[in-house]
Design an enzyme around this catalytic site. Structure first.
Site, PDB file in Angstrom:
ATOM      1  N   LEU A  22       0.827  -1.217   0.000  1.00  0.00           N
ATOM      2  CA  LEU A  22       0.000   0.000   0.000  1.00  0.00           C
ATOM      3  C   LEU A  22       0.856   1.260   0.000  1.00  0.00           C
ATOM      4  CD1 LEU A  22      -2.087  -1.404   2.923  1.00  0.00           C
ATOM      5  CD2 LEU A  22      -3.247  -0.559   0.891  1.00  0.00           C
ATOM      6  N   GLU A  50      -6.822   6.225 -10.962  1.00  0.00           N
ATOM      7  CA  GLU A  50      -6.256   7.346 -11.708  1.00  0.00           C
ATOM      8  C   GLU A  50      -5.468   6.869 -12.931  1.00  0.00           C
ATOM      9  OE1 GLU A  50      -5.469  10.565  -9.194  1.00  0.00           O
ATOM     10  OE2 GLU A  50      -4.012  11.434 -10.541  1.00  0.00           O
ATOM     11  N   TYR A  89       2.092  10.564 -11.101  1.00  0.00           N
ATOM     12  CA  TYR A  89       1.622   9.473 -10.220  1.00  0.00           C
ATOM     13  C   TYR A  89       0.970   8.352 -11.042  1.00  0.00           C
ATOM     14  CZ  TYR A  89      -1.933   7.522  -6.901  1.00  0.00           C
ATOM     15  OH  TYR A  89      -2.757   6.721  -6.148  1.00  0.00           O
TER      16      TYR A  89
HETATM   17  N1  LIG Z   1      -7.576   5.978  -0.614  1.00  0.00           N
HETATM   18  C1  LIG Z   1      -7.924   5.883  -1.878  1.00  0.00           C
HETATM   19  O1  LIG Z   1      -9.032   6.167  -2.251  1.00  0.00           O
HETATM   20  C2  LIG Z   1      -6.941   5.399  -2.897  1.00  0.00           C
HETATM   21  C3  LIG Z   1      -7.298   5.589  -4.246  1.00  0.00           C
HETATM   22  C4  LIG Z   1      -6.429   5.136  -5.228  1.00  0.00           C
HETATM   23  C5  LIG Z   1      -5.268   4.474  -4.888  1.00  0.00           C
HETATM   24  N2  LIG Z   1      -4.954   4.294  -3.588  1.00  0.00           N
HETATM   25  C6  LIG Z   1      -3.691   3.581  -3.299  1.00  0.00           C
HETATM   26  O2  LIG Z   1      -3.834   2.798  -2.124  1.00  0.00           O
HETATM   27  C7  LIG Z   1      -2.626   2.825  -1.364  1.00  0.00           C
HETATM   28  C8  LIG Z   1      -2.891   3.279   0.066  1.00  0.00           C
HETATM   29  O3  LIG Z   1      -3.542   4.534   0.053  1.00  0.00           O
HETATM   30  P1  LIG Z   1      -3.993   5.303   1.382  1.00  0.00           P
HETATM   31  O4  LIG Z   1      -5.160   6.107   0.990  1.00  0.00           O
HETATM   32  O5  LIG Z   1      -4.093   4.356   2.506  1.00  0.00           O
HETATM   33  O6  LIG Z   1      -2.752   6.286   1.574  1.00  0.00           O
HETATM   34  P2  LIG Z   1      -1.924   6.662   2.889  1.00  0.00           P
HETATM   35  O7  LIG Z   1      -1.018   7.767   2.509  1.00  0.00           O
HETATM   36  O8  LIG Z   1      -2.858   6.886   4.018  1.00  0.00           O
HETATM   37  O9  LIG Z   1      -1.090   5.342   3.185  1.00  0.00           O
HETATM   38  C9  LIG Z   1       0.170   5.050   2.607  1.00  0.00           C
HETATM   39  C10 LIG Z   1       1.092   4.579   3.715  1.00  0.00           C
HETATM   40  O10 LIG Z   1       2.317   4.182   3.131  1.00  0.00           O
HETATM   41  C11 LIG Z   1       3.370   4.589   3.981  1.00  0.00           C
HETATM   42  N3  LIG Z   1       4.586   4.726   3.202  1.00  0.00           N
HETATM   43  C12 LIG Z   1       4.822   5.542   2.147  1.00  0.00           C
HETATM   44  N4  LIG Z   1       6.077   5.410   1.725  1.00  0.00           N
HETATM   45  C13 LIG Z   1       6.678   4.497   2.526  1.00  0.00           C
HETATM   46  C14 LIG Z   1       7.981   3.962   2.595  1.00  0.00           C
HETATM   47  N5  LIG Z   1       8.946   4.357   1.750  1.00  0.00           N
HETATM   48  N6  LIG Z   1       8.248   3.023   3.530  1.00  0.00           N
HETATM   49  C15 LIG Z   1       7.288   2.642   4.413  1.00  0.00           C
HETATM   50  N7  LIG Z   1       6.031   3.119   4.407  1.00  0.00           N
HETATM   51  C16 LIG Z   1       5.723   4.045   3.468  1.00  0.00           C
HETATM   52  C17 LIG Z   1       2.909   5.947   4.536  1.00  0.00           C
HETATM   53  O11 LIG Z   1       3.584   6.275   5.732  1.00  0.00           O
HETATM   54  C18 LIG Z   1       1.412   5.696   4.738  1.00  0.00           C
HETATM   55  O12 LIG Z   1       1.145   5.256   6.049  1.00  0.00           O
HETATM   56  C19 LIG Z   1      -1.668   3.734  -2.138  1.00  0.00           C
HETATM   57  O13 LIG Z   1      -0.828   2.910  -2.929  1.00  0.00           O
HETATM   58  C20 LIG Z   1      -2.562   4.556  -3.034  1.00  0.00           C
HETATM   59  O14 LIG Z   1      -1.911   4.949  -4.222  1.00  0.00           O
HETATM   60  C21 LIG Z   1      -5.747   4.761  -2.586  1.00  0.00           C
HETATM   61  O1  LIG Z   2     -10.344  21.446  -1.456  1.00  0.00           O
HETATM   62  C1  LIG Z   2     -10.475  20.774  -2.515  1.00  0.00           C
HETATM   63  C2  LIG Z   2      -9.784  19.581  -2.769  1.00  0.00           C
HETATM   64  C3  LIG Z   2      -9.997  18.890  -3.952  1.00  0.00           C
HETATM   65  N1  LIG Z   2     -10.865  19.361  -4.876  1.00  0.00           N
HETATM   66  C4  LIG Z   2     -11.135  18.595  -6.127  1.00  0.00           C
HETATM   67  O2  LIG Z   2     -11.758  17.384  -5.742  1.00  0.00           O
HETATM   68  C5  LIG Z   2     -11.464  16.322  -6.655  1.00  0.00           C
HETATM   69  C6  LIG Z   2     -10.983  15.115  -5.888  1.00  0.00           C
HETATM   70  O3  LIG Z   2      -9.752  15.419  -5.282  1.00  0.00           O
HETATM   71  P1  LIG Z   2      -8.905  14.379  -4.365  1.00  0.00           P
HETATM   72  O4  LIG Z   2      -9.772  13.575  -3.509  1.00  0.00           O
HETATM   73  O5  LIG Z   2      -7.893  15.182  -3.669  1.00  0.00           O
HETATM   74  O6  LIG Z   2      -8.153  13.456  -5.391  1.00  0.00           O
HETATM   75  P2  LIG Z   2      -8.434  12.795  -6.805  1.00  0.00           P
HETATM   76  O7  LIG Z   2      -9.733  12.102  -6.826  1.00  0.00           O
HETATM   77  O8  LIG Z   2      -8.273  13.818  -7.869  1.00  0.00           O
HETATM   78  O9  LIG Z   2      -7.215  11.789  -6.907  1.00  0.00           O
HETATM   79  C7  LIG Z   2      -7.124  10.682  -6.040  1.00  0.00           C
HETATM   80  O10 LIG Z   2      -7.886   9.628  -6.585  1.00  0.00           O
HETATM   81  C8  LIG Z   2      -7.380   8.413  -6.179  1.00  0.00           C
HETATM   82  C9  LIG Z   2      -5.945   8.654  -5.734  1.00  0.00           C
HETATM   83  O11 LIG Z   2      -5.136   7.810  -6.554  1.00  0.00           O
HETATM   84  C10 LIG Z   2      -5.581   8.264  -4.338  1.00  0.00           C
HETATM   85  O12 LIG Z   2      -6.520   8.722  -3.431  1.00  0.00           O
HETATM   86  C11 LIG Z   2      -5.721  10.148  -5.876  1.00  0.00           C
HETATM   87  O13 LIG Z   2      -4.908  10.401  -6.946  1.00  0.00           O
HETATM   88  C12 LIG Z   2     -10.487  16.924  -7.656  1.00  0.00           C
HETATM   89  O14 LIG Z   2     -11.215  17.338  -8.780  1.00  0.00           O
HETATM   90  C13 LIG Z   2      -9.930  18.144  -6.935  1.00  0.00           C
HETATM   91  O15 LIG Z   2      -9.528  19.152  -7.853  1.00  0.00           O
HETATM   92  C14 LIG Z   2     -11.555  20.546  -4.631  1.00  0.00           C
HETATM   93  O16 LIG Z   2     -12.368  21.019  -5.453  1.00  0.00           O
HETATM   94  N2  LIG Z   2     -11.331  21.223  -3.458  1.00  0.00           N
END
Ligand SMILES: NC(=O)c1ccc[n+]([C@@H]2O[C@H](COP(=O)([O-])OP(=O)(O)OC[C@H]3O[C@@H](n4cnc5c(N)ncnc54)[C@H](O)[C@@H]3O)[C@@H](O)[C@H]2O)c1
Ligand SMILES: O=c1ccn([C@@H]2O[C@H](COP(=O)(O)OP(=O)(O)O[C@H]3OC[C@](O)(CO)[C@H]3O)[C@@H](O)[C@H]2O)c(=O)[nH]1
EC number: 4.1.1.35
Length: 386
Positions: A93, A138, A182
């Protein structure tokens, strides 16, 4: 916990999971689920454990012998391979995954999402270990429909916007739009994992989360994160509501997202963990196609829900418009619309999300209010006193 069976009726054997990024938002919910509902053991790897402290202490917790925290930065720690070897399954993650970083720290973003994930894939492949890797929705970038004229009737046709794992293209903007650093890094690591599967037999599952939200997501600037930090939209809007300031709509808040409750999404991940024969070799969209809103509609709904759960009146001017350049800086760009196709996850894991957007916002904003309202009040009165 006794008598748990998989989707094919076979008993589920306890396994050891090396979870990298276990201290983050998703990791904390996954650890909670694994500890409370399964017999599995977790080797929790992260640079921080703030969000899982409640699972690690006190030592009298029922699951104390099933979770170990390892404070490791996977960029440069030789203990990682040993932990992967000890485990049956690795879940990765770890990532930089807040959009405000993609265009302002593109190198860190690319290193985190591609380079740092390479040894994890390599160790799993070389040691014959199963890998569940977290990618992102994304990866699809923009929809095909985004390139049609605004009034084209084809924009209403799902063929032009629904995102399918095995059919949709990945459409990113030009290199100078560093927002896509990303998505591009995630795409390349997906391709590498897929190739390891095809050429070296790596057993893998790739998860593409579609905006999972809920308690413990990101941070509230100035309270449990940097004052100038910009978290994802749920925490940005929560912060505005807690401080009674207008919610900022980037470029008019016209982009659309489908939001899913973290607890629904975690059910899907547990099915992947416990049904390897159905999950291996697959890429899964995990989202809730029924919860689509524009960001403006999200702001309006969060304002109403927050007023209900906090008992505070709404602001006279609940939202303001801000340009993406002002909010995120140079090089920002956006995904226009994200609706997950659910065919593959329905077929393989018989999973569907349950929670409506209103309900998930109600439980999440109740948590935000309970956790932060007092701390924000104190921080704000301190800053006016100074
Ligand atoms: N939350 C979402 O909706 C969402 C959407 C799309 C993708 N993802 C993917 O899911 C995964 C987890 O997302 P999240 O929302 O829990 O994010 P988050 O930032 O809360 O969790 C990521 C964790 O990884 C740890 N981390 C980062 N780099 C590290 C390193 N070098 N060594 C050890 N630990 C490290 C951070 O400390 C953090 O606790 C990510 O890969 C993210 O890209 C999440
Ligand atoms: O204060 C704000 C913050 C954000 N926006 C707009 O909201 C849209 C969603 O933004 P956000 O939740 O920050 O992120 P994204 O959906 O764009 O991207 C995420 O999707 C999945 C993930 O990979 C991990 O969580 C990440 O890349 C966006 O349109 C912002 O511009 C706002 O209007 N005001």
């Amino acid at each position: 916990m006794a008598g748990r069976v998989d989707l094919d009726g076979n008993p589920i054997k306890p396994i050891t999971i090396c979870m990298i990024g276990a201290g983050g938002f998703i990791g904390s919910h996954l650890c909670e689920k694994l500890m409370s509902e399964t017999p599995h053991k977790v080797l929790a790897v992260d640079v921080s454990n703030d969000k899982i402290k409640h699972l690690l202490e006190p030592a009298t917790l029922a699951w104390a012998d099933r979770i170990e925290f390892h404070r490791i930065n996977i960029k440069n720690d030789s203990r990682l391979e040993g932990l992967i070897k000890m485990a049956d399954l690795t879940i990765n993650l770890a990532a930089i995954c807040t959009p405000a970083d993609y265009n302002t720290r593109p190198l860190d973003t690319i290193y985190s999402n591609f380079i740092d994930a390479l040894p994890v894939v390599k160790y799993c492949s070389e040691n014959g270990k199963r890998l569940i890797h977290f990618s992102t929705c994304e990866i699809y970038g923009k929809t095909i429909g985004a390139f049609l004229p605004k009034d084209s009737p084809l924009r209403q046709d799902p063929a032009y916007y629904v995102l399918k794992e095995d059919a949709s293209p990945c459409i990113f903007g030009p290199i100078e739009k560093q927002r896509w650093s990303y998505a591009c890094a995630k795409q390349l690591i997906e391709r590498l994992i897929y190739a390891e599967g095809a050429e070296n037999g790596l057993e893998f599952t790739i998860v593409r989360p579609f905006n999972w939200i809920g308690p413990r997501m990101d941070f509230i600037p100035g309270i449990d994160g940097p004052s100038e930090g910009v978290p994802r939209v749920l925490a940005c809007f929560s912060n505005n509501l807690l401080r009674r300031e207008p919610l900022k709509l980037v470029d008019g808040g016209e982009s659309q997202r489908t939001f899913i409750y973290i607890k629904d999404a975690i059910e899907a991940v547990l099915l992947m963990i416990e049904n390897p024969a159905r999950a291996n070799g697959h890429i899964f969209n995990v989202g809730n196609p029924n919860n689509e809103v524009t960001v403006r509609q999200l702001a309006e709904m969060m304002t109403k829900v927050y007023s209900k759960v906090s008992g505070e009146s709404s602001l006279e001017t609940p939202t303001i418009d801000v340009s993406s350049k002002e909010f995120y800086g140079e090089g920002y760009d956006d995904s226009d619309k994200r609706i997950p196709d659910m065919t593959i996850i329905n077929k393989q894991l018989a999973w569907n999300p349950k929670t409506s957007l209103w309900d998930l916002l109600e439980s999440t904003l109740t948590y935000q209010h309970r956790t932060y309202a007092e701390a924000i009040k104190q921080a704000m009165s301190k800053s006016t006193a100074n």
